[in-house]
Design an enzyme around this catalytic site. Structure first.
Site, mmCIF file in Angstrom:
data_model
loop_
_atom_site.group_PDB
_atom_site.id
_atom_site.type_symbol
_atom_site.label_atom_id
_atom_site.label_comp_id
_atom_site.label_asym_id
_atom_site.label_seq_id
_atom_site.Cartn_x
_atom_site.Cartn_y
_atom_site.Cartn_z
ATOM 1 N N THR A 65 7.032 18.387 11.227
ATOM 2 C CA THR A 65 8.252 17.694 11.597
ATOM 3 C C THR A 65 8.808 16.982 10.383
ATOM 4 O OG1 THR A 65 9.202 15.945 12.902
ATOM 5 C CG2 THR A 65 6.999 15.584 12.098
ATOM 6 N N ASN A 87 27.415 12.885 8.509
ATOM 7 C CA ASN A 87 27.049 13.774 7.410
ATOM 8 C C ASN A 87 28.171 14.039 6.420
ATOM 9 O OD1 ASN A 87 24.216 14.553 7.796
ATOM 10 N ND2 ASN A 87 24.986 15.056 9.839
#
Lengths: 407, 407
Positions: B194, B402
């Site tokens: 992860t 972003n």
């Protein structure tokens, strides 16, 4: 929004043997051209490529089947927008066939001479009454040189019509012409075809059907199958090439020049889709080189082109090259040696030997990223093969277009 | 933004043999906890999985190497946020090793006893002066039960800390405990690991190192490797399991119960990442069933979860099920028979036999889509295997997060 000026040519030429008719059927909303018929004179040939989406639309099934039929007389392409007739089960097939039969009655031909195409919302039944109500109008409107009407008539979320043409002068001085239109803006990641592309030539190609199919496949791979807006392969993609054979015979070396011109037309039509990609503010060319295979080069290009983090950085004109590097790093390649990787941005070296280029400055990177047209060069340092992929950025408008209303 | 209430437990338990210390190094900005040390008593074992991104960060290389070292005394994990130390070439390796050496000097151990982890911006050099300046402070702060500090200390664009724990009562009545924290919000599509996950147990597991590695791999596949925010696999993913062996011996049948509890902790940590996905307004579970293989079920789940058109429809609460169907149709499956496909949305049947379900109404679909927590059920009708994938939606906030600043 779209990137750069519209590329639709003001001087789209007639193709002898092809007529186009357009009508307003009100399929999605009234007052918009949404129904197009293309009529091909007897003796024309057709080649086509279609979506590989397993849920391909009913008209794709029917068009693929009718494409194979032996037809002596004229052939017809009928295209509606506003409704994709996809995910519509048995009723969808019935409706696609009924469309062919209705037009066949009007035109006095066999239903198998008609190829249907649909684009628009998935899963809604085709409004047959409105569609068949307008078919006679579109048929009556058939005429030469209506490319602009056709380009407008096949638009959905497109903000501008898309067309391209080339003429090819043969060795003997004679001339043949290639012209076509395309549509597409979202759900664009064609696989063996594009959203919708219709290209016609009057050339009398001295090749058999399988060679014609192969030629179409070759040019589609490097054009429509090399673009992506959002990685979503549509249920309705189709690209058709009609050969009316009304002009000069093309054979031998002339076939090479013809294919090059055809590739140019296809590429311009494909690039026009990217320039008009949903919410696009950037037109991005990914040039991947030094790969072990073309497939590998394409895989790297598509991985970068699909990365939401790369696409939002492009939108922001942020020279966040780490995101490009991370995307290259997760591409499905065996044993990529990162030390061999180099990346440039409009010629500015940003990554060398797998790390930030010694010459790189944030100012140079930002200046390069500020351009509307970007070339991202990626050298993998492990082979001789290359590929080019075209894409757009991921902007607020992309989210608005796809979240604020049903498309 | 995040979906649902925070799931960080108020009662995170101490793990005997583990101490945690946190400091503010000012790596990205001042006044924020960004440096974490986890100290494991002598006799502890470690298992880890790491990103498969070819451009994996320097600390990943070093952590992977030091994980294999034979260490008699205590071991240390050191985690900084704000800088990923990825794409940093030779200097990055030097800095990652220097971090280990500096902490080894402070702690009086071998540098190989230290495993470094970094997360943050890619491609910037690690600010070593700030990092080493704060290491003694973090070391001095080492204490039991500081899970909340650790969870905050590893956050980047995360909006909330992420933790989970379970206790397992053994057949003989004794008790062992598992607890851990994770971080992640964007660049989330883990592959063999992860973003960052740190889980510790006091159990004395009666299995050898390779069985421990296998156990970690099994639970990671069904937890961290089953989530995606944006399809972008990070350069820095790592998931560590520390076994301090300070509590009861776990063997035989108890190992099954232990692994189930470990899987629960891992899954909660992974799901917490999705709930806190960048810009997330929906928490979506994809349940893919009737596949020929687990891999096939996972491929369908990820294809739908990565589709920008599905994700924007989720954001819009628009029951545009055609987009789900189109995504299923483009998944990399051989010979999918669409007639066998059925799709449900929070129990509402939307697709049956490859087309719109007879019982479907737009009202029922819209009501189901309006929920913050969604289960999309996809039955492929071609096998017995299944998989679950978790994802979030694609919102304006994802683009803002972003595009509006460097992350």
């Amino acid at each position: 929004m779209a990137v750069g000026p519209s590329t639709f040519p003001a001087d789209m030429p007639e193709i002898s043997g092809l007529q186009i008719g357009v009508a307003e059927a009100g399929i999605k909303k009234p007052g918009r051209r949404d129904l197009v018929i293309m009529a091909l004179d007897a003796g024309s040939r057709l080649a086509g490529t279609f979506t590989r989406n397993a849920f391909c639309a009913a008209p794709v099934h029917v068009a693929r089947r009718h494409l194979k039929a032996e037809i002596d007389g004229p052939r017809y392409l009928v295209i509606n927008t506003g409704n994709a007739n996809a995910g519509t089960g048995e009723q969808g097939m019935t409706d696609a066939l009924a469309t062919c039969e209705f037009l066949a009655d009007v035109a006095g031909c066999d239903a198998q001479a008609v190829l249907p195409f649909s684009t628009g919302v998935i899963g809604e039944p085709l409004p047959m009454d409105r569609l068949t109500g307008a078919l006679p109008t579109a048929f009556a409107a058939l005429g030469k040189g209506n490319w602009s009407d056709a380009a407008h008539g096949i638009m959905t979320t497109d903000t501008r019509p898309k067309g391209s043409w080339r003429s090819v002068t043969l060795a003997n001085g004679e001339c043949v012409t290639i012209a076509g239109v395309s549509k597409g803006s979202g759900m664009i990641c064609p696989n063996m075809a594009t959203m919708l592309g219709f290209v016609a030539t009057d050339a009398d190609l001295a090749i058999d059907q399988s060679a014609l199919d192969e030629m179409l496949r070759r040019v589609v791979v490097r054009s429509f199958n090399s673009i992506t807006v959002d990685s979503d392969t549509s249920t309705n993609d189709a690209c058709m090439l009609a050969v009316t054979a009304r002009a000069a015979r093309v054979e031998g070396e002339d076939l090479v020049a013809f294919e090059a011109a055809l590739a140019d037309v296809m590429l311009e039509l494909a690039q026009a889709i990217i320039r008009d990609g949903e919410g696009a503010t950037k037109f991005v060319t990914l040039e991947v080189e030094e790969a072990r295979s073309v497939e590998e080069a394409r895989a790297v290009g598509f991985t970068v082109a699909h990365s939401p983090l790369v696409k939002t950085a492009l939108y922001a004109s942020d020279a966040n090259w780490g995101r490009i590097l991370a995307a290259v790093g997760r591409a499905p390649l065996e044993n990529l040696e990162v030390d061999g990787v180099a990346i440039t941005l409009n010629g500015v070296s940003i990554v060398e030997q797998g790390g930030r280029a010694a010459s790189y400055t944030e100012a140079a990177g930002s200046a390069a990223m500020a351009e509307e047209e970007l070339v991202i060069g990626i050298r993998l340092g492990r082979g001789q093969q290359k590929a080019r992929i075209w894409t757009s950025d991921l902007s607020h408008d992309y989210v608005s277009i796809n979240a604020d209303y049903r498309s």
